[in-house]
Motif scaffolding. Structure first.
Motif, PDB file in Angstrom:
ATOM      1  N   ALA A   1      40.913  35.200  44.941  1.00 18.01           N
ATOM      2  CA  ALA A   1      40.245  34.122  44.211  1.00 18.01           C
ATOM      3  C   ALA A   1      41.296  33.116  43.744  1.00 18.01           C
ATOM      4  N   PHE A   2      40.881  31.865  43.655  1.00 20.42           N
ATOM      5  CA  PHE A   2      41.744  30.796  43.163  1.00 20.42           C
ATOM      6  C   PHE A   2      41.029  30.120  42.004  1.00 20.42           C
ATOM      7  N   SER A   3      41.766  29.871  40.924  1.00 22.36           N
ATOM      8  CA  SER A   3      41.169  29.259  39.746  1.00 22.36           C
ATOM      9  C   SER A   3      42.107  28.203  39.176  1.00 22.36           C
ATOM     10  N   ASP A   4      41.523  27.271  38.436  1.00 21.05           N
ATOM     11  CA  ASP A   4      42.334  26.225  37.814  1.00 21.05           C
ATOM     12  C   ASP A   4      42.969  26.675  36.502  1.00 21.05           C
ATOM     13  N   ALA A   5      42.708  27.884  36.069  1.00 19.82           N
ATOM     14  CA  ALA A   5      43.306  28.480  34.870  1.00 19.82           C
ATOM     15  C   ALA A   5      42.867  27.826  33.572  1.00 19.82           C
ATOM     16  N   ASN A   6      41.807  27.066  33.585  1.00 18.42           N
ATOM     17  CA  ASN A   6      41.324  26.419  32.363  1.00 18.42           C
ATOM     18  C   ASN A   6      40.370  27.346  31.606  1.00 18.42           C
ATOM     19  N   PHE A   7      40.808  28.565  31.341  1.00 17.37           N
ATOM     20  CA  PHE A   7      39.953  29.560  30.713  1.00 17.37           C
ATOM     21  C   PHE A   7      39.542  29.176  29.299  1.00 17.37           C
ATOM     22  N   ALA A   8      40.456  28.620  28.522  1.00 15.59           N
ATOM     23  CA  ALA A   8      40.137  28.265  27.139  1.00 15.59           C
ATOM     24  C   ALA A   8      39.011  27.241  27.091  1.00 15.59           C
ATOM     25  N   ARG A   9      39.000  26.322  28.006  1.00 15.11           N
ATOM     26  CA  ARG A   9      37.972  25.276  28.046  1.00 15.11           C
ATOM     27  C   ARG A   9      36.576  25.875  28.193  1.00 15.11           C
TER      28      ARG A   9
ATOM     29  N   GLU B   1      40.265  39.694  29.354  1.00 17.43           N
ATOM     30  CA  GLU B   1      39.506  40.948  29.473  1.00 17.43           C
ATOM     31  C   GLU B   1      38.334  40.770  30.433  1.00 17.43           C
ATOM     32  N   ALA B   2      37.630  39.647  30.314  1.00 19.43           N
ATOM     33  CA  ALA B   2      36.498  39.378  31.214  1.00 19.43           C
ATOM     34  C   ALA B   2      36.989  39.223  32.648  1.00 19.43           C
ATOM     35  N   LEU B   3      38.131  38.571  32.822  1.00 22.05           N
ATOM     36  CA  LEU B   3      38.717  38.444  34.162  1.00 22.05           C
ATOM     37  C   LEU B   3      39.037  39.822  34.724  1.00 22.05           C
ATOM     38  N   GLY B   4      39.638  40.668  33.908  1.00 22.48           N
ATOM     39  CA  GLY B   4      39.969  42.023  34.352  1.00 22.48           C
ATOM     40  C   GLY B   4      38.743  42.804  34.789  1.00 22.48           C
ATOM     41  N   ARG B   5      37.654  42.682  34.030  1.00 17.56           N
ATOM     42  CA  ARG B   5      36.408  43.378  34.407  1.00 17.56           C
ATOM     43  C   ARG B   5      35.893  42.873  35.748  1.00 17.56           C
ATOM     44  N   ALA B   6      35.951  41.564  35.958  1.00 18.55           N
ATOM     45  CA  ALA B   6      35.484  41.005  37.232  1.00 18.55           C
ATOM     46  C   ALA B   6      36.352  41.485  38.387  1.00 18.55           C
ATOM     47  N   LEU B   7      37.670  41.488  38.181  1.00 12.20           N
ATOM     48  CA  LEU B   7      38.583  41.906  39.251  1.00 12.20           C
ATOM     49  C   LEU B   7      38.444  43.389  39.582  1.00 12.20           C
ATOM     50  N   ARG B   8      38.034  44.194  38.611  1.00 11.41           N
ATOM     51  CA  ARG B   8      37.881  45.643  38.818  1.00 11.41           C
ATOM     52  C   ARG B   8      36.424  46.060  39.000  1.00 11.41           C
TER      53      ARG B   8
ATOM     54  N   LEU C   1      34.439  33.821  37.252  1.00  5.32           N
ATOM     55  CA  LEU C   1      34.074  35.233  37.106  1.00  5.32           C
ATOM     56  C   LEU C   1      32.845  35.618  37.923  1.00  5.32           C
ATOM     57  N   PRO C   2      31.770  34.828  37.901  1.00  6.89           N
ATOM     58  CA  PRO C   2      30.637  35.192  38.772  1.00  6.89           C
ATOM     59  C   PRO C   2      31.011  35.170  40.251  1.00  6.89           C
ATOM     60  N   ALA C   3      31.870  34.245  40.651  1.00 15.49           N
ATOM     61  CA  ALA C   3      32.276  34.173  42.060  1.00 15.49           C
ATOM     62  C   ALA C   3      33.097  35.395  42.455  1.00 15.49           C
ATOM     63  N   ILE C   4      33.993  35.830  41.577  1.00 17.73           N
ATOM     64  CA  ILE C   4      34.789  37.026  41.863  1.00 17.73           C
ATOM     65  C   ILE C   4      33.874  38.240  41.970  1.00 17.73           C
ATOM     66  N   GLY C   5      32.940  38.377  41.023  1.00 25.23           N
ATOM     67  CA  GLY C   5      32.004  39.508  41.058  1.00 25.23           C
ATOM     68  C   GLY C   5      31.173  39.518  42.324  1.00 25.23           C
ATOM     69  N   SER C   6      30.666  38.353  42.701  1.00 22.14           N
ATOM     70  CA  SER C   6      29.858  38.241  43.917  1.00 22.14           C
ATOM     71  C   SER C   6      30.676  38.573  45.160  1.00 22.14           C
ATOM     72  N   ALA C   7      31.888  38.049  45.225  1.00 18.46           N
ATOM     73  CA  ALA C   7      32.749  38.315  46.384  1.00 18.46           C
ATOM     74  C   ALA C   7      33.071  39.806  46.489  1.00 18.46           C
ATOM     75  N   CYS C   8      33.358  40.438  45.359  1.00 16.26           N
ATOM     76  CA  CYS C   8      33.672  41.877  45.371  1.00 16.26           C
ATOM     77  C   CYS C   8      32.473  42.687  45.840  1.00 16.26           C
ATOM     78  N   GLU C   9      31.275  42.322  45.374  1.00 20.43           N
ATOM     79  CA  GLU C   9      30.064  43.021  45.809  1.00 20.43           C
ATOM     80  C   GLU C   9      29.852  42.870  47.313  1.00 20.43           C
ATOM     81  N   ARG C  10      30.020  41.654  47.816  1.00 21.29           N
ATOM     82  CA  ARG C  10      29.805  41.392  49.247  1.00 21.29           C
ATOM     83  C   ARG C  10      30.815  42.146  50.099  1.00 21.29           C
ATOM     84  N   VAL C  11      32.066  42.145  49.673  1.00 22.38           N
ATOM     85  CA  VAL C  11      33.101  42.845  50.438  1.00 22.38           C
ATOM     86  C   VAL C  11      32.853  44.352  50.403  1.00 22.38           C
ATOM     87  N   ALA C  12      32.475  44.884  49.241  1.00 20.52           N
ATOM     88  CA  ALA C  12      32.208  46.324  49.119  1.00 20.52           C
ATOM     89  C   ALA C  12      31.038  46.757  49.996  1.00 20.52           C
TER      90      ALA C  12
END
Length: 86
Positions: free
Chosen positions: A44-52, A58-65, A21-32
């Protein structure tokens, strides 16, 4: 296939923890902030281990948007079937 193999090799030696999530947010800021463009994308690429790590969809959605003028997409490369289906 070469790119995916390199990604796998790099991921094997990363420190434990999730920075998706921080990486997605940072990348979106830099691109914008990169200046005028017809389109702006973040992939973005993730290992999908969100539960861990206690992450939610919802947090992913906020980062992506986080930047309305950036189209962000996350690809999941799951190592556990139950995580991929969640």
């Amino acid at each position: 296939l070469k790119i995916v193999s390199k990604m796998l090799a790099a991921a094997q030696y990363c420190n434990s923890g999730d920075n998706t999530l921080p990486a997605i947010g940072s990348a979106c800021e830099r691109v914008a902030a990169a200046g005028p463009a017809d389109d702006r994308f973040v992939f973005a690429f993730s290992d999908a281990n969100f539960a861990r790590y206690g992450l939610t969809s919802e947090a992913l959605g906020r980062a992506l948007r986080s930047q309305p003028d950036v189209t962000a997409v996350c690809f999941f490369i799951a190592t556990f079937e139950d995580e991929a289906l969640a």
